[in-house]
Design a protein around this motif. Structure first.
Motif, PDB file in Angstrom:
ATOM      1  N   TYR A 484       0.678  -1.266   0.003  1.00  0.00           N
ATOM      2  CA  TYR A 484       0.141  -0.125  -0.237  1.00  0.00           C
ATOM      3  C   TYR A 484       0.695   1.252  -0.029  1.00  0.00           C
ATOM      4  CZ  TYR A 484      -3.836   3.088   1.108  1.00  0.00           C
ATOM      5  OH  TYR A 484      -4.735   4.238   1.130  1.00  0.00           O
ATOM      6  N   LEU A 485       1.927   1.201   0.654  1.00  0.00           N
ATOM      7  CA  LEU A 485       2.696   2.680   0.904  1.00  0.00           C
ATOM      8  C   LEU A 485       3.758   2.586  -0.097  1.00  0.00           C
ATOM      9  CD1 LEU A 485       3.597   2.460   4.801  1.00  0.00           C
ATOM     10  CD2 LEU A 485       1.909   4.020   3.551  1.00  0.00           C
ATOM     11  N   TYR A 486       4.311   1.605  -0.786  1.00  0.00           N
ATOM     12  CA  TYR A 486       5.545   1.633  -1.516  1.00  0.00           C
ATOM     13  C   TYR A 486       5.110   1.072  -2.870  1.00  0.00           C
ATOM     14  CZ  TYR A 486       7.833   2.788   2.592  1.00  0.00           C
ATOM     15  OH  TYR A 486       8.282   3.415   4.015  1.00  0.00           O
ATOM     16  N   GLY A 487       4.189   0.226  -2.965  1.00  0.00           N
ATOM     17  CA  GLY A 487       3.953  -0.719  -4.189  1.00  0.00           C
ATOM     18  C   GLY A 487       2.928   0.119  -5.309  1.00  0.00           C
ATOM     19  N   LEU A 488       2.175   0.834  -4.906  1.00  0.00           N
ATOM     20  CA  LEU A 488       1.073   1.145  -5.562  1.00  0.00           C
ATOM     21  C   LEU A 488       1.209   3.050  -6.188  1.00  0.00           C
ATOM     22  CD1 LEU A 488      -1.756  -0.085  -3.678  1.00  0.00           C
ATOM     23  CD2 LEU A 488      -0.976  -0.912  -5.532  1.00  0.00           C
ATOM     24  N   ARG A 489       0.665   3.329  -7.129  1.00  0.00           N
ATOM     25  CA  ARG A 489       0.622   4.875  -7.633  1.00  0.00           C
ATOM     26  C   ARG A 489      -0.507   5.355  -6.738  1.00  0.00           C
ATOM     27  NH1 ARG A 489      -1.187   5.397 -12.220  1.00  0.00           N
ATOM     28  NH2 ARG A 489      -1.771   3.384 -12.678  1.00  0.00           N
ATOM     29  N   ILE A 490      -0.439   6.508  -6.715  1.00  0.00           N
ATOM     30  CA  ILE A 490      -1.624   7.584  -6.146  1.00  0.00           C
ATOM     31  C   ILE A 490      -2.911   7.170  -6.667  1.00  0.00           C
ATOM     32  CG2 ILE A 490      -2.372   9.775  -5.796  1.00  0.00           C
ATOM     33  CD1 ILE A 490       0.292  10.885  -5.732  1.00  0.00           C
ATOM     34  N   GLU A 491      -3.057   6.883  -7.833  1.00  0.00           N
ATOM     35  CA  GLU A 491      -4.248   6.624  -8.592  1.00  0.00           C
ATOM     36  C   GLU A 491      -4.688   5.331  -8.087  1.00  0.00           C
ATOM     37  OE1 GLU A 491      -1.573   7.123 -11.053  1.00  0.00           O
ATOM     38  OE2 GLU A 491      -1.619   9.111 -10.377  1.00  0.00           O
ATOM     39  N   GLU A 492      -3.810   4.225  -7.916  1.00  0.00           N
ATOM     40  CA  GLU A 492      -4.144   2.976  -7.694  1.00  0.00           C
ATOM     41  C   GLU A 492      -4.526   2.772  -6.131  1.00  0.00           C
ATOM     42  OE1 GLU A 492      -0.855   0.705 -10.425  1.00  0.00           O
ATOM     43  OE2 GLU A 492      -0.499   1.073  -8.679  1.00  0.00           O
ATOM     44  N   ARG A 493      -4.062   3.606  -5.324  1.00  0.00           N
ATOM     45  CA  ARG A 493      -4.567   3.613  -3.714  1.00  0.00           C
ATOM     46  C   ARG A 493      -5.717   4.255  -3.831  1.00  0.00           C
ATOM     47  NH1 ARG A 493       1.239   4.730  -2.620  1.00  0.00           N
ATOM     48  NH2 ARG A 493       1.094   7.159  -2.359  1.00  0.00           N
ATOM     49  N   LYS A 494      -6.021   5.210  -4.733  1.00  0.00           N
ATOM     50  CA  LYS A 494      -7.361   5.937  -4.539  1.00  0.00           C
ATOM     51  C   LYS A 494      -8.474   4.866  -4.969  1.00  0.00           C
ATOM     52  CE  LYS A 494      -9.994   9.986  -6.283  1.00  0.00           C
ATOM     53  NZ  LYS A 494     -11.216   9.303  -6.547  1.00  0.00           N
ATOM     54  N   LYS A 495      -8.086   4.249  -6.230  1.00  0.00           N
ATOM     55  CA  LYS A 495      -9.170   3.013  -6.545  1.00  0.00           C
ATOM     56  C   LYS A 495      -9.343   2.128  -5.341  1.00  0.00           C
ATOM     57  CE  LYS A 495      -8.418   3.440 -11.537  1.00  0.00           C
ATOM     58  NZ  LYS A 495      -7.780   2.883 -12.977  1.00  0.00           N
ATOM     59  N   ILE A 496      -8.389   1.602  -4.897  1.00  0.00           N
ATOM     60  CA  ILE A 496      -8.620   0.515  -3.826  1.00  0.00           C
ATOM     61  C   ILE A 496      -9.415   1.127  -2.777  1.00  0.00           C
ATOM     62  CG2 ILE A 496      -7.263  -0.739  -2.017  1.00  0.00           C
ATOM     63  CD1 ILE A 496      -5.009  -1.197  -3.879  1.00  0.00           C
ATOM     64  N   LYS A 497      -9.216   2.466  -2.192  1.00  0.00           N
ATOM     65  CA  LYS A 497     -10.024   3.147  -1.335  1.00  0.00           C
ATOM     66  C   LYS A 497     -11.496   2.983  -1.508  1.00  0.00           C
ATOM     67  CE  LYS A 497      -6.527   6.213   1.185  1.00  0.00           C
ATOM     68  NZ  LYS A 497      -6.339   7.707   1.098  1.00  0.00           N
ATOM     69  N   ASP A 498     -11.785   3.476  -2.787  1.00  0.00           N
ATOM     70  CA  ASP A 498     -13.204   3.488  -3.318  1.00  0.00           C
ATOM     71  C   ASP A 498     -13.619   2.286  -3.532  1.00  0.00           C
ATOM     72  OD1 ASP A 498     -12.763   6.068  -4.018  1.00  0.00           O
ATOM     73  OD2 ASP A 498     -12.137   6.158  -5.941  1.00  0.00           O
ATOM     74  N   LEU A 499     -12.865   1.120  -3.697  1.00  0.00           N
ATOM     75  CA  LEU A 499     -13.488  -0.296  -3.755  1.00  0.00           C
ATOM     76  C   LEU A 499     -13.899  -0.513  -2.427  1.00  0.00           C
ATOM     77  CD1 LEU A 499     -11.231  -1.929  -6.221  1.00  0.00           C
ATOM     78  CD2 LEU A 499     -13.699  -1.914  -6.584  1.00  0.00           C
ATOM     79  N   ILE A 500     -12.761  -0.512  -1.348  1.00  0.00           N
ATOM     80  CA  ILE A 500     -13.377  -0.444   0.171  1.00  0.00           C
ATOM     81  C   ILE A 500     -14.668  -0.022   0.684  1.00  0.00           C
ATOM     82  CG2 ILE A 500     -12.234  -0.606   2.510  1.00  0.00           C
ATOM     83  CD1 ILE A 500      -9.406  -1.057   1.149  1.00  0.00           C
ATOM     84  N   ASN A 501     -14.656   1.288   0.443  1.00  0.00           N
ATOM     85  CA  ASN A 501     -15.629   2.090   1.025  1.00  0.00           C
ATOM     86  C   ASN A 501     -17.031   1.746   0.156  1.00  0.00           C
ATOM     87  OD1 ASN A 501     -13.928   3.700   2.558  1.00  0.00           O
ATOM     88  ND2 ASN A 501     -13.698   5.218   0.821  1.00  0.00           N
ATOM     89  N   ASN A 502     -16.866   1.232  -1.154  1.00  0.00           N
ATOM     90  CA  ASN A 502     -17.982   0.896  -1.771  1.00  0.00           C
ATOM     91  C   ASN A 502     -18.624  -0.493  -1.219  1.00  0.00           C
ATOM     92  OD1 ASN A 502     -20.154   1.075  -3.799  1.00  0.00           O
ATOM     93  ND2 ASN A 502     -18.918  -0.497  -5.066  1.00  0.00           N
ATOM     94  N   PHE A 503     -17.625  -1.171  -0.915  1.00  0.00           N
ATOM     95  CA  PHE A 503     -17.968  -2.538  -0.385  1.00  0.00           C
ATOM     96  C   PHE A 503     -18.546  -2.452   1.106  1.00  0.00           C
ATOM     97  CE2 PHE A 503     -16.811  -5.984   2.592  1.00  0.00           C
ATOM     98  CZ  PHE A 503     -17.417  -7.235   2.109  1.00  0.00           C
ATOM     99  N   ILE A 504     -17.943  -1.311   1.984  1.00  0.00           N
ATOM    100  CA  ILE A 504     -18.606  -1.261   3.314  1.00  0.00           C
ATOM    101  C   ILE A 504     -19.940  -0.669   3.360  1.00  0.00           C
ATOM    102  CG2 ILE A 504     -18.128   0.134   5.440  1.00  0.00           C
ATOM    103  CD1 ILE A 504     -14.978   0.015   4.903  1.00  0.00           C
TER     104      ILE A 504
END
Length: 513
Positions: A484-504
């Protein structure tokens, strides 16, 4: 349906298949090892081990036809698909017969001085090898159908066939336990029949559902396309066959110096590598036609984005399982197998290192293939495919242990990866700064962090059960944070956050209903 949603859907189908087949395959291996014994299990992995390579050869050769089909779909030329299918059918029909003749000739030399097999087991080994030849020919003939399913991105049906195949293998393993005759002979014959069943199912399905699957060579003959596809398929076959020869030849070289018991250890290591690699292979299977279609449509930047993202995530998907298995392999083998063959642990660990060097860069290979004109690339990669056999033979002659052939493979695959990146840079209008920033830097940081912390835990805890639990726990935590901190681009982290929030959000709505 958008490209991203299609990739997610197809990846989901393939992961569902993987989740079912992985546990079936691991349990099947346990049954077969106990039923056949280490020596006969080693013979099967030596002589019939190429049956396992059929899946690799089938996928590699299908990649050539899929390249033309996906490229044509990217261009929007539907009529050309029928020409591609018919030419591919003729090509692979010819290749199957040539390969069958070659295997018969090679078999003569195998059983007259090369293979180190006890005299009383030679007949059984010959039966297994003969079954392999028939299975190989039918597998090659079915390559065009596999390519159609991949180009059409029909991963649901592909997954169903995979589950059927695993259940058939489990059925064979259970039947062998209660068989009173020569178990190795029957096991070899039945295992060779399974590809014929599954591939026949695929043929029937594609002819009924896809209009390009019409066998009419006269009507859809295209001399120029035939020449182009023959050249591409020929050079692709060179790379595929040398890679397969390298994998299969490894067992022969090891058998020549150390006997069939070492081949049993090799078979166990290959099983672990294959099952753990299914996660990333699933993603690559869903991603490959997308890369080729983007090139066919002229979207070079989108193709590069797919390559970089795919390469990173293939590495991450392997790493999440490879780290705990690498560190805890001795403990895992003791739980999984009743009798752990000698060298199985060291073979398994070295094979995982090799896989992490080679497989994450598969999307770069796909991009090079999509560009076409692969002659020079295949000559170089074929050389590095075969290099470990020569190095291994030399090392064994100098009295090095059997594990050193895996060291030779690691060295050769490192050089092969460098060559792949050089060709990608030249063909795909890229540069090393771009590759380093988007792929090499993030996977290196994530790899070091994910491995270092669980290893320190493993080395500093004495109690066995606590050691296993804490190693797995720290491995997961260090992996999640490093990715999460070193392996993803900013856009990829944002997409993951959106997926988690959508799931919740969806979960909360379901709970309140």
């Amino acid at each position: 349906m958008s490209t991203s949603k299609r990739i997610i859907k197809n990846t989901g189908f393939l992961y569902a298949k993987m989740g079912i087949t992985m546990f079936i395959s691991l349990y099947t291996t346990r049954l077969i090892l106990n039923s056949l014994g280490a020596s006969d299990f080693g013979i099967f992995n030596l002589v019939g081990g190429a049956i396992a390579m059929l899946g690799f050869l089938n996928a590699a050769m299908a990649g050539a036809t899929q390249r033309f089909m996906s490229y044509s779909k990217g261009e929007g030329d539907e009529e050309k698909l029928k020409k591609i299918f018919n030419i591919s059918f003729l090509l692979h029909l010819g290749i199957s017969f040539l390969l069958g003749i070659a295997l018969v000739i090679v078999g003569y030399f195998f059983f007259n001085g090369i293979l180190n097999i006890a005299p009383e087991r030679i007949y059984a080994a010959k039966v297994v090898y003969g079954s392999l030849i028939v299975s190989t020919m039918f597998t090659v003939m079915s390559v065009p159908y596999d390519a159609v399913l991949n180009a059409r991105e029909n991963m649901l049906y592909y997954s169903i066939v995979g589950i059927i195949e695993s259940l058939l293998k489990l059925g064979v393993a259970i039947f062998i336990i209660y068989y009173a005759g020569d178990k190795l002979v029957l096991y070899g014959i039945l295992m060779a029949c399974i590809p014929l069943i599954t591939l026949s199912i695929m043929r029937i399905y594609t002819h009924r559902n896809y209009e390009e699957c019409v066998i009419s060579p006269k009507k859809y003959w295209d001399k120029a396309l035939m020449k182009e596809m023959t050249g591409f398929a020929g050079w692709n076959l060179l790379g595929s066959s040398t890679s397969m020869a390298s994998q299969y030849g490894q067992g022969i070289v090891m058998n020549y110096f150390f006997g069939t018991i070492v081949n049993a250890s090799q078979g166990i290591a290959n099983q672990i590598s294959g099952q753990l690699g299914v996660f990333s292979a699933v993603l690559m299977k869903a991603l490959s036609p997308v890369i080729t279609k983007q090139e066919g449509a002229g979207n070079n930047e989108m193709m590069k984005l797919a390559v970089f993202t795919g390469s990173k995530f293939i590495f991450y998907l392997r790493l999440v399982l490879y780290v705990p298995f690498f560190i805890l392999m001795e403990e895992i083998f003791a739980l999984w197998l009743t009798n752990v063959p000698l060298y199985a642990v060291i073979f398994g660990r070295l094979l995982l290192i090799r896989d992490l060097i080679e497989h994450p860069f598969s999307p770069f290979n796909t991009a090079i293939y999509a560009k076409g004109n692969i002659r020079k690339f295949q000559i170089y990669t074929s050389f590095f495919n075969l290099m470990p056999l020569g190095l291994g033979f030399l090392l064994f002659t100098l009295k090095f242990g059997p594990e050193y052939i895996y060291v030779a493979f690691i060295f050769s695959m490192f050089l092969k990866t460098l060559i792949t990146l050089l060709f990608y840079k030249e063909k795909c209008d890229s540069n090393f700064d771009e590759i380093f920033k988007n792929v090499l830097k993030p996977i290196s940081i994530v790899g070091v962090i994910s491995f270092l912390f669980p290893l320190l835990v493993y080395l500093n805890i004495e109690e066995k059960l606590l050691k296993i639990i804490m190693t797995i726990f720290v491995s997961i935590i260090s992996y999640i944070f490093s990715v999460y901190l070193y392996g993803l681009r900013i856009e990829e982290r944002k997409k993951i956050k959106d997926l988690i929030n959508n799931f919740i959000y969806r979960l909360k709505n379901k709970l309140t209903i």
